[in-house]
Design an enzyme around this catalytic site. Structure first.
Site, PDB file in Angstrom:
ATOM      1  N   CYS A   1       1.648  -9.222  21.501  1.00 56.99           N
ATOM      2  CA  CYS A   1       0.772  -8.684  20.450  1.00 56.99           C
ATOM      3  C   CYS A   1       1.109  -9.415  19.164  1.00 56.99           C
ATOM      4  O   CYS A   1       2.236  -9.363  18.675  1.00 56.99           O
ATOM      5  CB  CYS A   1       0.963  -7.180  20.283  1.00 56.99           C
ATOM      6  SG  CYS A   1       0.084  -6.571  18.837  1.00 56.99           S
TER       7      CYS A   1
ATOM      8  N   HIS B   1      -2.248  -1.670  17.006  1.00 58.00           N
ATOM      9  CA  HIS B   1      -3.238  -2.610  16.470  1.00 58.00           C
ATOM     10  C   HIS B   1      -4.586  -2.521  17.163  1.00 58.00           C
ATOM     11  O   HIS B   1      -5.529  -3.228  16.797  1.00 58.00           O
ATOM     12  CB  HIS B   1      -2.671  -4.032  16.481  1.00 58.00           C
ATOM     13  CG  HIS B   1      -1.474  -4.143  15.585  1.00 58.00           C
ATOM     14  ND1 HIS B   1      -0.197  -3.942  16.037  1.00 58.00           N
ATOM     15  CD2 HIS B   1      -1.390  -4.360  14.255  1.00 58.00           C
ATOM     16  CE1 HIS B   1       0.639  -4.057  15.014  1.00 58.00           C
ATOM     17  NE2 HIS B   1      -0.062  -4.308  13.926  1.00 58.00           N
TER      18      HIS B   1
ATOM     19  N   HIS C   1       4.001   1.376   2.343  1.00 54.93           N
ATOM     20  CA  HIS C   1       5.177   0.629   1.872  1.00 54.93           C
ATOM     21  C   HIS C   1       5.815   1.367   0.696  1.00 54.93           C
ATOM     22  O   HIS C   1       7.034   1.446   0.582  1.00 54.93           O
ATOM     23  CB  HIS C   1       4.790  -0.782   1.379  1.00 54.93           C
ATOM     24  CG  HIS C   1       4.021  -1.595   2.377  1.00 54.93           C
ATOM     25  ND1 HIS C   1       2.758  -2.074   2.137  1.00 54.93           N
ATOM     26  CD2 HIS C   1       4.340  -2.005   3.631  1.00 54.93           C
ATOM     27  CE1 HIS C   1       2.331  -2.759   3.183  1.00 54.93           C
ATOM     28  NE2 HIS C   1       3.270  -2.727   4.110  1.00 54.93           N
TER      29      HIS C   1
ATOM     30  N   CYS D   1      -2.823  -2.589  22.393  1.00 55.06           N
ATOM     31  CA  CYS D   1      -1.616  -2.223  21.654  1.00 55.06           C
ATOM     32  C   CYS D   1      -1.963  -0.952  20.875  1.00 55.06           C
ATOM     33  O   CYS D   1      -2.973  -0.922  20.163  1.00 55.06           O
ATOM     34  CB  CYS D   1      -1.240  -3.341  20.683  1.00 55.06           C
ATOM     35  SG  CYS D   1      -0.160  -2.757  19.376  1.00 55.06           S
TER      36      CYS D   1
ATOM     37  N   LYS E   1      -3.785   5.908  10.850  1.00 57.77           N
ATOM     38  CA  LYS E   1      -2.700   5.256  10.105  1.00 57.77           C
ATOM     39  C   LYS E   1      -3.305   4.270   9.113  1.00 57.77           C
ATOM     40  O   LYS E   1      -4.234   3.548   9.454  1.00 57.77           O
ATOM     41  CB  LYS E   1      -1.782   4.517  11.080  1.00 57.77           C
ATOM     42  CG  LYS E   1      -0.593   3.893  10.379  1.00 57.77           C
ATOM     43  CD  LYS E   1       0.148   2.923  11.266  1.00 57.77           C
ATOM     44  CE  LYS E   1       1.152   2.144  10.448  1.00 57.77           C
ATOM     45  NZ  LYS E   1       1.576   0.915  11.075  1.00 57.77           N
TER      46      LYS E   1
ATOM     47  N   CYS F   1       2.200  -6.999  16.260  1.00 57.21           N
ATOM     48  CA  CYS F   1       3.596  -6.531  16.330  1.00 57.21           C
ATOM     49  C   CYS F   1       4.565  -7.698  16.325  1.00 57.21           C
ATOM     50  O   CYS F   1       5.761  -7.511  16.152  1.00 57.21           O
ATOM     51  CB  CYS F   1       3.865  -5.742  17.612  1.00 57.21           C
ATOM     52  SG  CYS F   1       2.940  -4.223  17.781  1.00 57.21           S
TER      53      CYS F   1
ATOM     54  N   LYS G   1      -4.075  -2.494   6.809  1.00 54.02           N
ATOM     55  CA  LYS G   1      -5.047  -3.459   6.315  1.00 54.02           C
ATOM     56  C   LYS G   1      -6.107  -3.729   7.368  1.00 54.02           C
ATOM     57  O   LYS G   1      -7.300  -3.779   7.070  1.00 54.02           O
ATOM     58  CB  LYS G   1      -4.323  -4.756   5.957  1.00 54.02           C
ATOM     59  CG  LYS G   1      -5.193  -5.717   5.187  1.00 54.02           C
ATOM     60  CD  LYS G   1      -4.432  -6.979   4.884  1.00 54.02           C
ATOM     61  CE  LYS G   1      -5.079  -8.143   5.585  1.00 54.02           C
ATOM     62  NZ  LYS G   1      -4.448  -9.413   5.395  1.00 54.02           N
TER      63      LYS G   1
ATOM     64  N   HIS H   1       0.846  -1.199   0.000  1.00 58.11           N
ATOM     65  CA  HIS H   1       0.000   0.000   0.000  1.00 58.11           C
ATOM     66  C   HIS H   1       0.879   1.245   0.000  1.00 58.11           C
ATOM     67  O   HIS H   1       2.112   1.147  -0.047  1.00 58.11           O
ATOM     68  CB  HIS H   1      -1.023  -0.029   1.139  1.00 58.11           C
ATOM     69  CG  HIS H   1      -0.451  -0.059   2.521  1.00 58.11           C
ATOM     70  ND1 HIS H   1       0.435   0.877   2.987  1.00 58.11           N
ATOM     71  CD2 HIS H   1      -0.654  -0.915   3.548  1.00 58.11           C
ATOM     72  CE1 HIS H   1       0.744   0.610   4.244  1.00 58.11           C
ATOM     73  NE2 HIS H   1       0.109  -0.498   4.611  1.00 58.11           N
TER      74      HIS H   1
HETATM   75  N1  MSP Z   1       8.447  -7.075   8.549  1.00 59.06           N
HETATM   76  C1  MSP Z   1       8.592  -5.952   9.371  1.00 59.06           C
HETATM   77  C2  MSP Z   1       9.868  -5.226   9.085  1.00 59.06           C
HETATM   78  C3  MSP Z   1      11.113  -6.021   9.247  1.00 59.06           C
HETATM   79  S1  MSP Z   1      12.531  -5.117   8.788  1.00 59.06           S
HETATM   80  C4  MSP Z   1      13.821  -6.035   9.304  1.00 59.06           C
HETATM   81  C5  MSP Z   1       7.412  -5.000   9.136  1.00 59.06           C
HETATM   82  N2  MSP Z   1       6.763  -5.133   7.978  1.00 59.06           N
HETATM   83  S2  MSP Z   1       5.518  -4.220   7.503  1.00 59.06           S
HETATM   84  O1  MSP Z   1       5.029  -4.836   6.295  1.00 59.06           O
HETATM   85  O2  MSP Z   1       4.590  -4.073   8.555  1.00 59.06           O
HETATM   86  O3  MSP Z   1       6.134  -2.868   7.097  1.00 59.06           O
HETATM   87  C6  MSP Z   1       6.277  -1.814   8.001  1.00 59.06           C
HETATM   88  C7  MSP Z   1       6.865  -0.650   7.254  1.00 59.06           C
HETATM   89  O4  MSP Z   1       6.034  -0.332   6.122  1.00 59.06           O
HETATM   90  C8  MSP Z   1       6.936   0.656   8.024  1.00 59.06           C
HETATM   91  O5  MSP Z   1       8.045   0.743   8.878  1.00 59.06           O
HETATM   92  C9  MSP Z   1       6.990   1.627   6.877  1.00 59.06           C
HETATM   93  O6  MSP Z   1       8.229   1.591   6.274  1.00 59.06           O
HETATM   94  C10 MSP Z   1       5.946   1.066   5.937  1.00 59.06           C
HETATM   95  N3  MSP Z   1       4.605   1.500   6.306  1.00 59.06           N
HETATM   96  C11 MSP Z   1       3.542   0.691   6.576  1.00 59.06           C
HETATM   97  N4  MSP Z   1       2.457   1.473   6.827  1.00 59.06           N
HETATM   98  C12 MSP Z   1       2.784   2.772   6.744  1.00 59.06           C
HETATM   99  C13 MSP Z   1       2.066   3.979   6.832  1.00 59.06           C
HETATM  100  N5  MSP Z   1       0.768   4.031   7.065  1.00 59.06           N
HETATM  101  N6  MSP Z   1       2.752   5.109   6.641  1.00 59.06           N
HETATM  102  C14 MSP Z   1       4.090   5.125   6.353  1.00 59.06           C
HETATM  103  N7  MSP Z   1       4.774   3.998   6.252  1.00 59.06           N
HETATM  104  C15 MSP Z   1       4.193   2.801   6.498  1.00 59.06           C
HETATM  105  O7  MSP Z   1       7.161  -4.177   9.985  1.00 59.06           O
END
Ligand code: MSP
Length: 647
Positions: free
Chosen positions: A125, A145, A20, A142, A294, A128, A297, A17
């Site tokens: 959690c 979440h 990411h 949390c 934020k 997380c 999903k 999304h």
């Molecule tokens: N798998 C772990 C990360 C491991 S790194 C060794 C994880 N994955 S995640 O799919 O949840 O991705 C989190 C990351 O996605 C955030 O730190 C950020 O880079 C990005 N984002 C996810 N949602 C976001 C927003 N709503 N806004 C900005 N960035 C976001 O955590």
């Protein structure tokens, strides 16, 4: 110089999304920027595929975890090219090499005595994938979440994280840039001001099998964070590959604030135990919110990058995200905001400058870049604006202040548009006497476009390529690909012959867009508006409001008022020049606001502030970020004629 930049590896329990996409656009832009600075760059992203979450998601779809992971990981891999994101390595935690490295590291840390077996109970959690402390909970939930954690008691392996607490504090104190922006460094130091607990790094196979088996106990798998963080090393062929030796000393990680703790505490203490030098920098950004929440999903408010690219174009999306979000703070996404940026900054400002300038070059000089004559005042100003922009751009981009870097580029775009109006090339073309002057103006405009194509390249690679092609320059020419060579004035060679021009940014028709949106079925039927009795106390009449004259003013100069922390003395055109003293010095530096169009009350009786007569008042919104009150200047969404009345 060498650069190694990484994004988090994303969980494969959800499709990509905007959140990411943003992190990955940031890392891609930073790689491209460092490449135009001449660096040897390695950029890595990938997917995180083990753990509870993935096992659960696969189970819901009735497929094996690996099959599920293959599918979603493929979606991430396929999304990046659509966003012009070009990583050098895409890593998966299910890759054989990664599994081998994780096991080797676990064995090393275990042999050293930094892993022990113990019984533990705590609040877990699933979202997380970690145990939370009581302190982290908000109303028992949390905070990320919005669900209560589960109480879990079991025997597990623990990593002696606490052993490295002081060493980490010392490292952060000695390296102020280790975690940036500063607010996150402070947050980490504040976590570290309390005693650290050791980290549970295993899950019994009775509860979870989808993970990397512990090399010293096959009844357990590795906790997903201990597995995932190691990706930053395996992607470099740790421990023996040359890539590791070359890139690890300059490692920079980009993440959002949700995963600050694993990156700023777990990871450095793991590295200390492994006796691997710590990474160089951690860059932490805020959240993209939709309706102040934020995007995620589980909340169901996700915006898909693929759809945004289809609707607005890839470069608009890249520019919008980088220009709109101040790195480190949260930002709100809306289609209105992206359309406004596209129509104003891209179509109106940059797109028009490009098409007008090249149309005139074609019409008046047969499309051949002429030899410039002597510089006049407006030429000097254009050159100086470009020369002033370059160091600001360079510093901002290397410090992840993309919005500041782009704002400085747009000051040049805006001045160049003004330069056309001031010099009226169409009038110069009428008389043979002004031929040299016309050629000078057109040289300067094309030179400005060349320079712009170079500085927008890391952010908008497609647009830069279109500009360079139209200018008749080869894509790999150093003047449009290397900042040291191209980041100067008078570099474009006279005689260069332009090619056909493609429009850069077709405008989004706001009316059509609104019509389209209104045709879409609304999720919730709008409530029928009832007329309600109105309490008029404290309200003003239209007649009273009419007496206030609001206008759009352009700030042409700004300076701090001596002996005042709060006041800036602004010189504005509205359209006549006047002085306004504004209480905004704590929130804006003079350089930030020159060239901005702001809203003013134009018919206020003059008043003296610190001895300076002030003729009007600048409007600003009072707002709050992270508990700090601040003022944000009121502006218009696109550039308008200076002095326009606000109705
Ligand atoms: N798998 C772990 C990360 C491991 S790194 C060794 C994880 N994955 S995640 O799919 O949840 O991705 C989190 C990351 O996605 C955030 O730190 C950020 O880079 C990005 N984002 C996810 N949602 C976001 C927003 N709503 N806004 C900005 N960035 C976001 O955590």
């Amino acid at each position: 110089m060498t650069t190694y930049i990484t994004t988090p590896i994303y969980y494969v329990n959800a499709q990509p999304h905007l959140g990411h996409a943003y992190t990955t656009i940031v890392a891609d832009t930073y790689s491209r920027f460092n490449r135009i600075c001449g660096d040897d760059v390695r950029f890595q992203t990938g997917t995180d595929e083990h753990g509870d979450k993935i096992a659960e998601a696969a189970e819901k779809e009735n497929v094996e975890p690996k099959e599920y992971a293959d599918r979603i990981s493929g979606m991430f891999r396929d999304t990046w090219p659509l966003l012009q994101i070009t990583p050098d390595n895409f890593i998966r935690t299910t890759d054989e090499e990664h599994i081998a490295v994780v096991q080797a590291i676990l064995q090393k840390v275990y042999d050293k005595g930094d892993i022990y077996f113990d019984e533990y109970s705590g609040l877990y959690c699933r979202g997380c994938e970690r145990f939370l402390t009581e302190k982290e909970l908000v109303d028992g939930n949390c905070p990320d979440h919005q669900q209560p954690p589960q109480e879990i008691a079991e025997q597990n392996y623990f990593f002696r994280m606490s052993k490295y607490q002081q060493q980490l504090i010392d490292h952060i104190n000695a390296n102020p840039d280790f975690v940036t922006p500063e607010r996150y460094r402070n947050e980490v130091l504040s976590f570290l001001s309390e005693p650290l607990e050791d980290l549970c790094i295993s899950r019994p196979k009775s509860r979870l099998t989808w993970g990397i088996e512990l090399p010293f106990d096959d009844t357990f798998v590795t906790y997903v964070w201990f597995d995932a963080l190691i990706n930053y090393l395996t992607g470099l062929g740790y421990p023996d590959d040359e890539k590791f030796k070359k890139y690890w000393p300059v490692a920079e990680h980009v993440i959002a604030k949700d995963i600050l703790k694993p990156h700023a505490i777990y990871w450095p203490t793991m590295l200390l135990s492994m006796e691997v030098p710590l990474y160089k920098k951690l860059h932490v950004h805020g959240y993209w919110n939709v309706d102040d929440t934020k995007m995620s999903k589980s909340i169901g408010n996700v915006v898909r990058p693929k759809e945004l690219v289809a609707e607005y174009g890839v470069d608009t999306l890249r520019y919008f995200t980088l220009r709109e979000m101040s790195f480190g703070l949260d930002s709100s996404f809306s289609s209105e905001a992206i359309v406004a940026r596209k129509n104003s900054d891209l179509a109106n400002d940059l797109g028009n400058l490009f098409s007008r300038s090249l149309a005139m070059l074609k019409k008046y000089c047969d499309g051949v870049v002429p030899e410039p004559g002597a510089e006049e005042e407006s030429d000097i100003l254009l050159r100086e604006t470009a020369e002033k922009m370059l160091p600001v751009y360079r510093e901002s981009m290397s410090e992840f202040k993309f919005h500041t870097g782009l704002r400085s580029v747009w000051e040049l775009v805006s001045y160049a548009n003004k330069y056309i109006v001031t010099n009226e090339p169409w009038a110069l073309a009428k008389s043979p006497d002004s031929k040299k002057r016309l050629e000078t103006v057109l040289y300067n405009l094309t030179e400005c476009l060349r320079l712009l194509s170079l500085v927008v390249k890391p952010v908008m690679p497609e647009t830069a390529a279109k500009m360079v092609t139209a200018l008749g320059i080869e894509a790999d020419d150093p003047s449009v690909s290397l900042l040291d060579i191209g980041g100067k004035w008078n570099v474009l060679k006279p005689g260069t012959t332009m090619r056909a021009v493609e429009p850069l940014f077709p405008r989004v028709d706001v009316k059509k867009q609104t019509d389209k949106e209104s045709q879409q079925p609304k999720k919730q039927k709008k409530k029928k508006e009832k007329s309600v009795p109105v309490d008029t106390e404290g309200l003003i009449t239209f007649e009273q409001f009419k007496d206030v004259e609001l206008r759009v003013a352009e700030i042409v100069a700004a300076e701090k008022v001596k002996k005042s922390d709060r006041l800036l003395k602004l010189t504005v055109n509205a359209p006549e020049e006047r002085t306004i003293v504004a209480g905004i010095a704590e929130y804006y530096s003079p350089d930030d606001i020159i060239g901005m169009q702001v809203l003013i009350v134009a018919n206020l009786k003059p008043a003296k502030l610190m001895g300076i007569p002030s003729q009007g008042m600048v409007l600003a919104a009072k707002t709050e970020t992270d508990g700090e009150e601040r003022l944000v200047l009121a502006t218009v969404s696109g550039r308008v004629k200076t002095g326009s009345k606000v109705a």
